[in-house]
Design a protein around this motif. Sequence first.
Motif, PDB file in Angstrom:
ATOM      1  N   HIS A   1     -31.057  23.624 -40.744  1.00 30.71           N
ATOM      2  CA  HIS A   1     -29.754  23.240 -40.198  1.00 30.71           C
ATOM      3  C   HIS A   1     -29.002  24.465 -39.678  1.00 30.71           C
ATOM      4  CE1 HIS A   1     -26.324  20.693 -39.583  1.00 30.71           C
ATOM      5  NE2 HIS A   1     -25.573  21.353 -40.422  1.00 30.71           N
ATOM      6  N   PHE A   2     -29.506  25.657 -39.996  1.00 23.98           N
ATOM      7  CA  PHE A   2     -28.845  26.886 -39.551  1.00 23.98           C
ATOM      8  C   PHE A   2     -29.439  27.404 -38.237  1.00 23.98           C
ATOM      9  CE2 PHE A   2     -27.932  26.550 -43.989  1.00 23.98           C
ATOM     10  CZ  PHE A   2     -26.637  26.999 -44.101  1.00 23.98           C
ATOM     11  N   SER A   3     -30.412  26.664 -37.713  1.00 22.18           N
ATOM     12  CA  SER A   3     -31.087  27.112 -36.500  1.00 22.18           C
ATOM     13  C   SER A   3     -30.133  27.168 -35.320  1.00 22.18           C
ATOM     14  CB  SER A   3     -32.222  26.132 -36.183  1.00 22.18           C
ATOM     15  OG  SER A   3     -32.687  26.339 -34.867  1.00 22.18           O
ATOM     16  N   GLY A   4     -30.367  28.125 -34.442  1.00 20.85           N
ATOM     17  CA  GLY A   4     -29.613  28.183 -33.201  1.00 20.85           C
ATOM     18  C   GLY A   4     -29.806  26.905 -32.393  1.00 20.85           C
ATOM     19  N   ARG A   5     -30.866  26.174 -32.714  1.00 17.98           N
ATOM     20  CA  ARG A   5     -31.125  24.910 -32.010  1.00 17.98           C
ATOM     21  C   ARG A   5     -29.972  23.918 -32.205  1.00 17.98           C
ATOM     22  NH1 ARG A   5     -34.131  21.634 -29.430  1.00 17.98           N
ATOM     23  NH2 ARG A   5     -34.838  19.587 -30.178  1.00 17.98           N
ATOM     24  N   LEU A   6     -29.235  24.051 -33.300  1.00 17.97           N
ATOM     25  CA  LEU A   6     -28.103  23.145 -33.565  1.00 17.97           C
ATOM     26  C   LEU A   6     -26.964  23.375 -32.580  1.00 17.97           C
ATOM     27  CD1 LEU A   6     -27.932  20.931 -35.796  1.00 17.97           C
ATOM     28  CD2 LEU A   6     -29.786  22.557 -36.056  1.00 17.97           C
ATOM     29  N   THR A   7     -27.081  24.450 -31.782  1.00 15.18           N
ATOM     30  CA  THR A   7     -26.044  24.644 -30.768  1.00 15.18           C
ATOM     31  C   THR A   7     -26.255  23.691 -29.589  1.00 15.18           C
ATOM     32  OG1 THR A   7     -27.348  26.403 -29.736  1.00 15.18           O
ATOM     33  CG2 THR A   7     -25.698  27.072 -31.367  1.00 15.18           C
ATOM     34  N   ALA A   8     -27.395  23.004 -29.544  1.00 15.18           N
ATOM     35  CA  ALA A   8     -27.620  22.041 -28.453  1.00 15.18           C
ATOM     36  C   ALA A   8     -26.613  20.888 -28.547  1.00 15.18           C
ATOM     37  CB  ALA A   8     -29.057  21.532 -28.471  1.00 15.18           C
ATOM     38  N   PRO A   9     -26.483  20.210 -29.712  1.00 16.07           N
ATOM     39  CA  PRO A   9     -25.443  19.170 -29.792  1.00 16.07           C
ATOM     40  C   PRO A   9     -24.029  19.729 -29.609  1.00 16.07           C
ATOM     41  CG  PRO A   9     -26.698  19.364 -31.857  1.00 16.07           C
ATOM     42  CD  PRO A   9     -27.383  20.207 -30.870  1.00 16.07           C
ATOM     43  N   LEU A  10     -23.819  20.960 -30.057  1.00 19.01           N
ATOM     44  CA  LEU A  10     -22.504  21.570 -29.856  1.00 19.01           C
ATOM     45  C   LEU A  10     -22.234  21.734 -28.362  1.00 19.01           C
ATOM     46  CD1 LEU A  10     -19.981  22.929 -31.072  1.00 19.01           C
ATOM     47  CD2 LEU A  10     -21.303  25.043 -31.258  1.00 19.01           C
ATOM     48  N   THR A  11     -23.261  22.165 -27.633  1.00 19.24           N
ATOM     49  CA  THR A  11     -23.116  22.325 -26.186  1.00 19.24           C
ATOM     50  C   THR A  11     -22.860  20.976 -25.515  1.00 19.24           C
ATOM     51  OG1 THR A  11     -24.613  24.225 -26.236  1.00 19.24           O
ATOM     52  CG2 THR A  11     -24.273  23.156 -24.093  1.00 19.24           C
ATOM     53  N   PHE A  12     -23.555  19.959 -25.976  1.00 17.27           N
ATOM     54  CA  PHE A  12     -23.341  18.605 -25.439  1.00 17.27           C
ATOM     55  C   PHE A  12     -21.891  18.187 -25.644  1.00 17.27           C
ATOM     56  CE2 PHE A  12     -22.872  14.076 -26.147  1.00 17.27           C
ATOM     57  CZ  PHE A  12     -23.528  13.518 -25.059  1.00 17.27           C
ATOM     58  N   ALA A  13     -21.417  18.324 -26.878  1.00 14.61           N
ATOM     59  CA  ALA A  13     -20.053  17.904 -27.194  1.00 14.61           C
ATOM     60  C   ALA A  13     -19.041  18.703 -26.374  1.00 14.61           C
ATOM     61  CB  ALA A  13     -19.790  18.077 -28.688  1.00 14.61           C
ATOM     62  N   GLY A  14     -19.329  19.984 -26.209  1.00 12.29           N
ATOM     63  CA  GLY A  14     -18.424  20.813 -25.428  1.00 12.29           C
ATOM     64  C   GLY A  14     -18.409  20.419 -23.961  1.00 12.29           C
TER      65      GLY A  14
END
Lengths: 357, 357, 357, 357
Positions: free
Chosen positions: A125-138
């Motif tokens: 859950h700490f993977s940089g990959r989790l920034t993908a949903p963050l990018t989507f939301a942004g």
Amino acid sequence: MSSVIGNKVKLSVFGESHGEAIGCVIDGLPAGIKLDFDEIYKDMARRAPGRDGASTPRLEKDIPKILSGVIGNVTTGAPLAMLIENTNVKSGDYENIMIVPRPSHSDYPAFVKYGGFNDVRGGGHFSGRLTAPLTFAGAVAKQALANRGITVGAHIKRIGEVSENGFELNCIDKKLLRSLSDKAFAVICPESEEKMRAEIEKYKADKNSVGGEIECAAIGLEAGFGGNMFDTVEGELSRLLFSIPAVKGVQFGLGFGFASANAKAVNDEYEIKDGRVALKSNNNGGVIGGITSGAPLVVSVAFKPTPSIAAKQNSVNLQTMENAELEIKGRHDPCIVPRAVPVVEAAVALGLLDTIL
Amino acid sequence: MSSVIGNKVKLSVFGESHGEAIGCVIDGLPAGIKLDFDEIYKDMARRAPGRDGASTPRLEKDIPKILSGVIGNVTTGAPLAMLIENTNVKSGDYENIMIVPRPSHSDYPAFVKYGGFNDVRGGGHFSGRLTAPLTFAGAVAKQALANRGITVGAHIKRIGEVSENGFELNCIDKKLLRSLSDKAFAVICPESEEKMRAEIEKYKADKNSVGGEIECAAIGLEAGFGGNMFDTVEGELSRLLFSIPAVKGVQFGLGFGFASANAKAVNDEYEIKDGRVALKSNNNGGVIGGITSGAPLVVSVAFKPTPSIAAKQNSVNLQTMENAELEIKGRHDPCIVPRAVPVVEAAVALGLLDTIL
Amino acid sequence: MSSVIGNKVKLSVFGESHGEAIGCVIDGLPAGIKLDFDEIYKDMARRAPGRDGASTPRLEKDIPKILSGVIGNVTTGAPLAMLIENTNVKSGDYENIMIVPRPSHSDYPAFVKYGGFNDVRGGGHFSGRLTAPLTFAGAVAKQALANRGITVGAHIKRIGEVSENGFELNCIDKKLLRSLSDKAFAVICPESEEKMRAEIEKYKADKNSVGGEIECAAIGLEAGFGGNMFDTVEGELSRLLFSIPAVKGVQFGLGFGFASANAKAVNDEYEIKDGRVALKSNNNGGVIGGITSGAPLVVSVAFKPTPSIAAKQNSVNLQTMENAELEIKGRHDPCIVPRAVPVVEAAVALGLLDTIL
Amino acid sequence: MSSVIGNKVKLSVFGESHGEAIGCVIDGLPAGIKLDFDEIYKDMARRAPGRDGASTPRLEKDIPKILSGVIGNVTTGAPLAMLIENTNVKSGDYENIMIVPRPSHSDYPAFVKYGGFNDVRGGGHFSGRLTAPLTFAGAVAKQALANRGITVGAHIKRIGEVSENGFELNCIDKKLLRSLSDKAFAVICPESEEKMRAEIEKYKADKNSVGGEIECAAIGLEAGFGGNMFDTVEGELSRLLFSIPAVKGVQFGLGFGFASANAKAVNDEYEIKDGRVALKSNNNGGVIGGITSGAPLVVSVAFKPTPSIAAKQNSVNLQTMENAELEIKGRHDPCIVPRAVPVVEAAVALGLLDTIL
């Protein structure tokens, strides 16, 4: 301990790097926002790895699947849920790190925090990959902001020893910010790209990685948003920005430059311009007293070098409790900064949307 | 817009610089904590103005009156409420700023935000004076942390062009942090005080003011506190730190220094020391992946120069909407940094207590 | 406006009745909880429609797909995300209600709230179908509670004119609560089922529907959980319970019976039993002063009759703004209460888990 | 565990019955609201004890002192802080209850929760006296609502065996609600007062106490406020209402009456009235699908009998862990309901203000 954030617009992010899927739920979006999904996917593509030598060869499709909250591209006011299925996963690369934690990675602190139950594959859950949903939301938030005349954009200000000038008060405009969003390697000065890429290659060749700085601006913000005391614009945005892996510093306007400055030199004086109150300078980066001043918001963020490097490192064996050496296999970015540009924009956009709603 | 913060321990701050009183309510404190009020008052005295030439001559008693939540110095588990009556108030000094906002102050953004209804006398709710209740709450938090073996302390790292070395991994101990708390002018290296005071006097003589940097450390923190994604220790602390007036930047460990660094040089490797996992370096400032690593927490904060200076400045008249000149009377700090040391400690202590409870 | 709830354990529910999928994200679950998915699916089956004449013939598979937060049935501490794909959807049935709102349904208030952008098919995000993810999350919470010795169970106390006795202080035990969970039609007294089913059939035959009451109990709760003032156990649970569609009343212990009672008759006296403090009666339903008393928690919930009935009803046309008649097609429950039992258990379990963590 | 509540308007209540003072901080009030303090004090007087035979002889001045957030009766947008100094305190009456807890009081659960460190004098933070700041905050909220055309009022619906009719859809108007606020004993039907007072006297003479029910209404609410799923108007109000000591049940509209009703009889049909959508009945109490329907909000609340009675009761000695008898001295209400009317109005007003802002 929470992967949920926001007051009016609540974002809940889920997923693990090598699990079934990653995704998010955006709760509290106003109904009736028309979404341009091509724009959203463009931001996600900017973040996605494998596009050029500056990032990891891991290939992902990262096609988000919309589960709810939208009918015919228009928000319904119900939570907007999205998921991205995980593909092309090579877990084998990671088994060892359950026992020998990678330096400067979440492995060891997370091992202690979760008593060893956490998913460590690819950082879990700490993977940089989790920034993908963050990018989507942004990207969704950016469109909600655009409806209100607010534009967000960012550029790479520094990679290692190579830097370029930041945003100038008089030259930040919509055209510049949009143009940055169209670049795979977002720099203001065309010459910067080649120099920065060279800097990255230098460390890559040495099985090493390098840090950098991203500067983000938002224009079109009226004065008077944010505050009081504990709800400063700076505090809201910094909380989101520090949720991006590898971010270790956040500053607004001159930021740490203020520490060696004097008031006569850096106070932002007012003047009447076209019949409205305007600032003659913007050293405060668009936020004064925790509230937007009407000048462009300017925030910059420091990234540490990707801790995963191919070179041999010292660590410990958590089973035998003896010193151990570690050689990290798998595929990693010699510099995360170029891919992080849309992520920084996303964090800023989400924070601003939550602030102005 | 809120002057309330915290999850488990909620702090609600109230008051205006020239109103009846200022104070706070601390909600969610565990019952049974024995409080040493002398220690608490000592922190408040460190923040209070008028103790030496480096700060404003305005004299305050700032004696906090405890209203609830404590019986015989022991917390009851009910909200701990405190107030400080405002005395020695000279409102006359401030009438003009309702019309002509002070550059780099909250005056103008707050005027827009509150439609002119806000109390502007002395900055109203945005006054640095509101850091008194914050300091009180932080002093209480420090004692709750002390019960858990955690010590917090800070020093002035820079004032203008004068700086001293930061905390070294191997020399941060309880003794050092406590000794800093005993100083009116908190520096690690004795020589620094004279140089920094001289720097302040230089700007004071010029009717000017100067910025600076404060570095804060916490020791005794176990690994494993904080996280996940949006509840990083960095994010929690930065949100509190940005609520301190004049703070414009927050960084952990190397912070912005990471931007020009490479992984081989700055990754924090592990080793077994006395049978426990230890870090060989602490460039991450005690937080990795948003979670405490077990190494000392090290955060540094940039302050801008006090925007209130005696020199004449350009501004606007919000009634006539014409350019105007402003000469600020009243009493102001040529440098806020020395008084801000206990405030930074307070913000860090509150954030840590909320994180570990 | 939010579909997110909880402090330590945050639940985010998403989806629309006739959209792509429904689901939820459970954030803040402790790591290391071993989940029995058969138990979880059993609760979901109890809620699912189409099992008997007492509920709608709409058939759903409702197989939840776990997306994250679990490895080998054990929680990782990362958010647990789940989705259920929507199948067997017949949207045609619902088009008319966009124009002519169904009496006592969310149609009209939601139309105003969302300006007509909300998804009305099947009630959209307001559909009873959204109780499926709530039931899932509650089933997970029940297992986290079971690890702490806490058992939750509920029974149908009333349907229309037919009622059965509530939980008696001295006969609530784990065996009883578990046995209720094993019943498709959860009643304590075997005779009740036939009478209640007959009551439901009576209204069904008349193209009508009927309301009812569900009583839920939790045993194994120590004294001392919950409070202070605004975090009463009653308040936390009621907020969750009122999120269940058709719930219009919540009471603890005697509840509204207290209004006509006197203290001598209903005060819960204490006694020493087996060396521990015990209550001689439990009129307060296990909560006193907003805090658990150590006696079983007993809460009861009133459901209104399913507003969707086959009979012709009066409404209005929101386009022409004229009176209109409405005949609701589609498939609807003559009584929602039997299916709502696991949903009530879920809301109680989630509230208790958030309270005791 | 928190004495703070609210999203946009946050209320923080502090104080203990026999401590220095009680009070509250109201955070997030819009700037520019003109407050009529006579109206506010009137509500506080309605709640204050000692006005007639129906309540305790303890005399309080309960004069609130405004500390911040208001200039010349107009809100500044900064937190509004208020305190009431405790006077006329007779602690001696309460020493015994630290050892022998009063049945149906918070004494024992709070003893366990706080490990015996809580202030038990007069119930400490759990005292009904803490409803004074709640009433103050609610009176402020009522004025903010009045500015938006919303009026809140309540009446005593039942005391013991004596009840009066509830609000009728067609006869709730501003005049009725205002008239109730002007009564020391708030009933709709003049005859009710004498009967209810007689009922109270009956139990008082028997060293006993009696419960009751209060029904509260709000008119002027547009349709479309509240929701989604977990932010139902019912849930928000119930959480606040259960924070009132002795409240054990909350229902909206028909509430528990729905359990024995059928849809044909209780569905609220629509009609066009004066060109607008109107409800032909209001069994849902103004909330449908968790959202306001445009009909008057009607909520009713059940109070248990004051647990403090003069008669001898059974309890336990927490030191010797033996059974014990208890005779409560001090001054107590034979019925709290008449004084609780403005408190219920306050909870409803605060919940509505937080919902519509």
